[in-house]
Design an enzyme around this catalytic site. Structure first.
Site, short mmCIF file in Angstrom:
data_model
loop_
_atom_site.label_atom_id
_atom_site.label_comp_id
_atom_site.label_asym_id
_atom_site.label_seq_id
_atom_site.Cartn_x
_atom_site.Cartn_y
_atom_site.Cartn_z
N HIS B 61 0.82 -1.21 0.00
CA HIS B 61 0.00 0.00 0.00
C HIS B 61 0.86 1.26 0.00
O HIS B 61 0.39 2.33 0.38
CB HIS B 61 -0.93 0.01 1.21
N HIS B 223 -7.15 -5.11 -1.16
CA HIS B 223 -6.52 -6.42 -1.33
C HIS B 223 -7.29 -7.23 -2.36
O HIS B 223 -7.44 -8.44 -2.24
CB HIS B 223 -6.50 -7.19 0.00
#
Lengths: 334, 334
Positions: B61, B223
């Site tokens: 991320h 995700h």
């Protein structure tokens, strides 16, 4: 043909909408120069009594150049159509908008269209009595001459040049001093890139070139200009090895000298890969007993949605240059 | 199967090499906590006498979360394997590394693994007499419950939370005050995303889901968790319309109120598209007579190389929150 998949409205409106989105998102930093696609600092007081710094070029390299407009860096940036030089009248309006009687310094990337149009804008300013000087950045060591370019291309090193002259101008450097700074620094800035995929220009609708699923190309330009070699994809370490070998041939890397390093993502390459690549750059330099005095990693001079990375090495032969790189700025992109 | 094309060395080494690349590129901001994949401020003096702020989670991320470590924001961040929670002992080491006797505040994204491991680290700290409080961020309004999550998922709004508690802690807020701030702000932070393509986890080697060449999906998680609807790709204006309609249902947007807006690229989406999208967000809000008091556009909470954008709207019901958002920080990523 594979459909182009982009978050846009229409390919024709990409630049005006993008410029609008940028200045409206950051009104504290940026405003549009009326009737142009050029962006100027909203903090006009920060330009007072100082030489103005103007850059620009085709769009598609965001945050370059408009994202580097702000105190301590550019005074204005002119946004051309995608991969297309801005017109002389727009560049001229930016020069007018930032001139404070001390003259204006232009940072131009070495593409024939940019060089021609910025020079024409300079002539228009001359007629008006605005003193203008300039530097043509040609840091890409991949190839001599290229599509759209006589000599070497101007790429991510241009952002380094923005930083140097922007900091010096903010500290009160004269137009002549900025020209000298830029001319002295330029030969010490070298860049080389590796591409995993090409950019798709919205109005074209397909990638500028095709690479096989397992193929990379060294030395590709920021407008999909050809590089110098294609081969199967390698590990990050090996990509770094190739780029540093070539940069070393140019710069004769020397542990007695100081260096700044810019690792630049081309648009679609995540920071994960950029940091891994940086790790390998630092290892490779450490083998040569070099530890950069300054380093920056991220998307600075992109090529729309191209996947790839460029590596810029800047030899700091003057200790002021490191101060300029570290000088505080108020921009969206640095 | 299409070959994965990434600038890495081996899928197993992605996280340690990435963390190494990050801290070695920015030694003035960051250092690694020994024997961990956790990153702490190198400016230890900036933490003196203040509550420590620790966040983290799975990697992939970037710049979240390690890129937000620095004066005015996080004290430390713990980097798990890609899309995998960090282990309790690593989180605990980060807590120990930043505690100054004033306690430590944890910012946790609402994923079962993160919640469990951060809670265990909290228990370990309790035993040691370190006071720890926490907030579980669940700003993604796309779906209730999801893969890996009870309730709503934690996404880009987490970066807003980092900024709020980081600024308050730097100004000397106590652990209890930080908890109150975080609890008060949380319900006012809402995020929704649209995906054009999925992330490829290096160890998996193929995208987390497949979208057709002309297809997008609303509400996808960071995700690759499923969203709430797939359809043909639309103009930016229409994508914005969909996201703002849903966010409005949640937040009841009101011209009498103040808002902050975060437009977040998911990793492979260039700034060109993000600025166009922002332009449309501002237009759509203007229709509702709302002009954001604060706005930020860029890659903050990515999903490796996913193409897409998320939109976070934060209702500023307390005027201090705007000050916190504007509070000066020294980080790589903000």
């Amino acid at each position: 043909m594979k459909q182009m998949k982009k978050i846009i409205n229409s390919p024709q409106d990409v630049v005006p909408e993008m410029v609008d989105g940028l200045v409206r998102s950051y009104p504290e930093y940026l405003e549009r120069i009326p009737d142009t696609e050029a962006v100027v600092r909203s903090d006009k007081a920060s330009m007072k009594g100082k030489v103005g710094i103007v850059s620009g070029g085709g769009s598609g390299h965001e945050p370059a150049h408009a994202g580097f407009v702000g105190k301590g860096m550019l005074s204005a940036a002119v946004c051309g159509q995608v991969f297309t030089s801005p017109t002389p009248d727009q560049i001229y309006k930016a020069i007018q908008a930032v001139d404070q009687g001390k003259g204006v310094f232009l940072v131009i990337k070495n593409y024939s269209g940019d060089v021609m149009n910025f020079e024409m804008a300079k002539d228009m300013a001359d007629v008006d009595g605005i003193k203008v000087k300039s530097i043509i950045v040609d840091d890409d060591i991949a190839v001599e001459n290229s599509l759209y370019t006589q000599g070497k291309r101007g790429v991510a090193g241009t952002v380094i040049m923005h930083k140097l002259v922007g900091a010096a101008a903010d500290q009160g450097a004269s137009l002549d001093e900025l020209e000298e700074l830029a001319k002295n620094a330029l030969p010490h800035i070298s860049t080389l890139a590796v591409a995993l995929s090409a950019a798709t220009v919205p109005e074209v609708g397909k990638p500028g070139f095709e690479l096989a699923d397992d193929e990379i190309e060294y030395g590709v330009g920021i407008h999909s200009e050809p590089g110098y070699r294609r081969e199967k994809i390698k590990t990050s370490k090996k990509l770094v090895g190739e780029l540093i070998t070539k940069l070393d041939e140019q710069q004769h890397l020397d542990p007695e000298k100081q260096y700044a390093v810019l690792v630049n993502g081309m648009g679609a390459t995540p920071l994960m890969e950029q940091y891994i690549f940086s790790h390998d750059v630092l290892d490779k330099l450490a083998e040569k007993k070099i530890k950069p005095a300054f380093m920056k990693v991220g998307n600075y001079m992109t090529s729309i949605d191209m996947a790839g990375i460029s590596l810029t090495i800047f030899e700091l032969t003057d200790k002021k240059w490191l101060e300029y790189l570290n000088y505080s700025v108020e921009t969206v992109g640095w």
